[in-house]
Write a protein that holds these residues in place. Structure first.
Motif, mmCIF file in Angstrom:
data_model
loop_
_atom_site.group_PDB
_atom_site.id
_atom_site.type_symbol
_atom_site.label_atom_id
_atom_site.label_comp_id
_atom_site.label_asym_id
_atom_site.label_seq_id
_atom_site.Cartn_x
_atom_site.Cartn_y
_atom_site.Cartn_z
ATOM 1 N N PRO A 112 0.844 -1.193 0.000
ATOM 2 C CA PRO A 112 0.000 0.000 0.000
ATOM 3 C C PRO A 112 0.884 1.249 0.000
ATOM 4 N N THR A 131 -8.180 1.677 -2.601
ATOM 5 C CA THR A 131 -6.783 1.447 -2.236
ATOM 6 C C THR A 131 -5.865 1.588 -3.441
ATOM 7 N N HIS A 180 -1.577 2.148 5.131
ATOM 8 C CA HIS A 180 -1.783 2.914 3.902
ATOM 9 C C HIS A 180 -1.263 4.324 4.164
#
Length: 443
Positions: free
Chosen positions: A302, A329, A384
């Protein structure tokens, strides 16, 4: 490449001046390989993001510096074997268990990580001065940022993550959720305040009183938890002086010590889906495990999660049953350091083994895998991250822990309906005393 550190009987030596000259040459200032990979799928590092996108103002949610980019391809449970060399066991487990909803959208790689120039200078100074203390319990002769940009073992890599530069102070409001299997959730909304003692300009190690940072967390909702406050003094050498933590609960109206807020204790109010030492992907003294540095791998991780960070999203746009909305994402191919920890004999912890994946450009842990005593994969976590332009620094905008046994997850850092991190909140170290915490709790 495989390096192991056990309980060393003496401090580990620093690198030579000659070796440190590689920083800013064939290595980036943070110690990453400056060149791209042979396939051309990872570019060379050219400084990362040095200017924000046009129109960005401090205080805004951070817009993507790569607008209009679309996926190169999508990895699913049906085609993952084509990409398996760039996937982790945890990612493959998620693809298989949550098919067809869970997939990995892969985008063009951007080595966007950047830090202030004064941090690059400190990294070079740390490289030739920093020393790992006995048993890996702390470091000395280092300040401001990661101590070992040219690491020699797994514990040094862990300290690079623990002490990485995240700004001088920070304030935010964000939620964490623990959805049931059908996707229903009640957000726990928290106010966070950080004061990074270790990263204050002009500070020396002797000045910080063994404190890395101070943290104050106040729960704003739901009503049954509102007013609860946690105060944490995070220490550098946690064996000499363990983490100090206090908790104020509105029902008792008392601030009490929380001696167990560490290691394998359940994350407070987290539905037993994450341990305390999984906050920030991994935290605390590394002494409970024997850590082996397995080298570097190219992994789809990520990265540049600006879509997830958007202030135009509601929490319900992100939260889904069993996993988040993967349409939001972004994954890119990056080189990561891989470190594996095996629980020491006689130590009690719910995880018998853990594997950590560190971004070479920022030292931020991007992925983790946790195994039970039967050596079976139990939990998988993702960070993330984005580059916060105004500092600049790389930090999480959303962290996730997936529990494969319960088929539930914990999502932390959901600030979309509130406000992004403020890196200039004008905090003072006096704001983090126990008396200040009592005053704040009673407001």
């Amino acid at each position: 490449m495989s390096l192991t550190i056990a309980c060393a009987s003496s401090a580990v030596a620093k690198v030579s001046e000659q070796e440190a000259k590689r920083l800013g040459s064939d290595l980036t200032p943070t110690g990453a390989l400056a060149v791209g990979n042979a396939a051309g799928t990872i570019p060379a590092w050219t400084g990362g993001i040095t200017e924000p996108p046009a129109g960005y103002k401090v205080g805004d949610f951070h817009p993507s510096p790569f607008p209009g980019e679309t996926t190169l391809f999508t990895i699913t449970a049906q085609n993952y074997k084509e990409y398996a060399e760039h996937l982790t066991p945890g990612q493959i487990a998620l693809l298989k268990q949550y098919d067809p909803g869970y997939f990995i959208p892969v985008y063009k790689t951007h080595r966007s990580a950047s830090y202030p120039d004064w941090i690059y200078k400190k990294l070079k100074e740390n490289a030739t001065a920093a020393i790992l203390l006995e048993h890996g319990n702390g470091v000395k002769n280092t300040i401001a940022t990661s101590p070992f940009p040219i690491p020699e073992n797994g514990v040094e890599v862990i300290w690079n993550h623990t002490l990485r530069f995240r700004g001088e102070q920070a304030e935010s409001r964000a939620a964490f959720v623990t959805p049931t299997q059908d996707g229903s959730f009640t957000p726990t909304i928290m106010d966070y305040e950080y004061y990074f003692t270790y990263s204050q300009p002009g500070m020396e190690l002797a000045d910080i009183d063994n404190k890395i940072f101070y943290l104050r967390i106040k729960i704003m909702a739901p009503a049954k938890l509102a007013g609860t406050l946690n105060l944490v003094h995070e220490t550098l050498d946690q064996i000499r002086s363990p983490r100090k933590a206090w908790r104020y609960e509105a029902g008792t109206r008392r601030l009490r010590r929380s001696p167990n807020l560490a290691y394998g204790t359940d994350f407070p109010n987290g539905a037993s889906l994450r341990t305390v030492d999984q906050e920030d992907m991994y935290n605390g003294a590394p002494v409970q495990y024997t850590w082996e540095l397995l080298g570097k791998k190219e992994i789809y991780v990520p990265y540049n999660a600006y879509k997830l960070h958007s202030g135009d999203l509601k929490l319900a746009d992100i939260v889904r049953p069993k996993h988040i909305n993967q349409e939001l994402t972004r994954y890119e191919l990056h080189r990561v350091w891989v470190v594996e920890g095996v629980l020491r004999e006689g130590i009690g912890h719910v995880y018998a083994k853990r594997r950590l994946y560190f971004d070479e450009d920022s030292w931020h842990i991007l992925l983790t895998e946790e195994y039970n005593s039967d050596d079976k994969l139990w939990r998988v976590s993702e960070a993330h991250t984005i580059n916060y332009y105004e500092v600049p620094t790389v930090w999480t905008t959303l962290s996730l822990t997936y529990d494969l046994k319960s088929q539930r997850y914990l999502a932390d850092g959901l600030d979309n309906e509130y406000r992004p991190i403020n890196f200039s909140p004008d905090l003072n170290i006096k704001d983090f005393t126990t008396s200040a915490a009592r005053r704040e709790a009673k407001r």
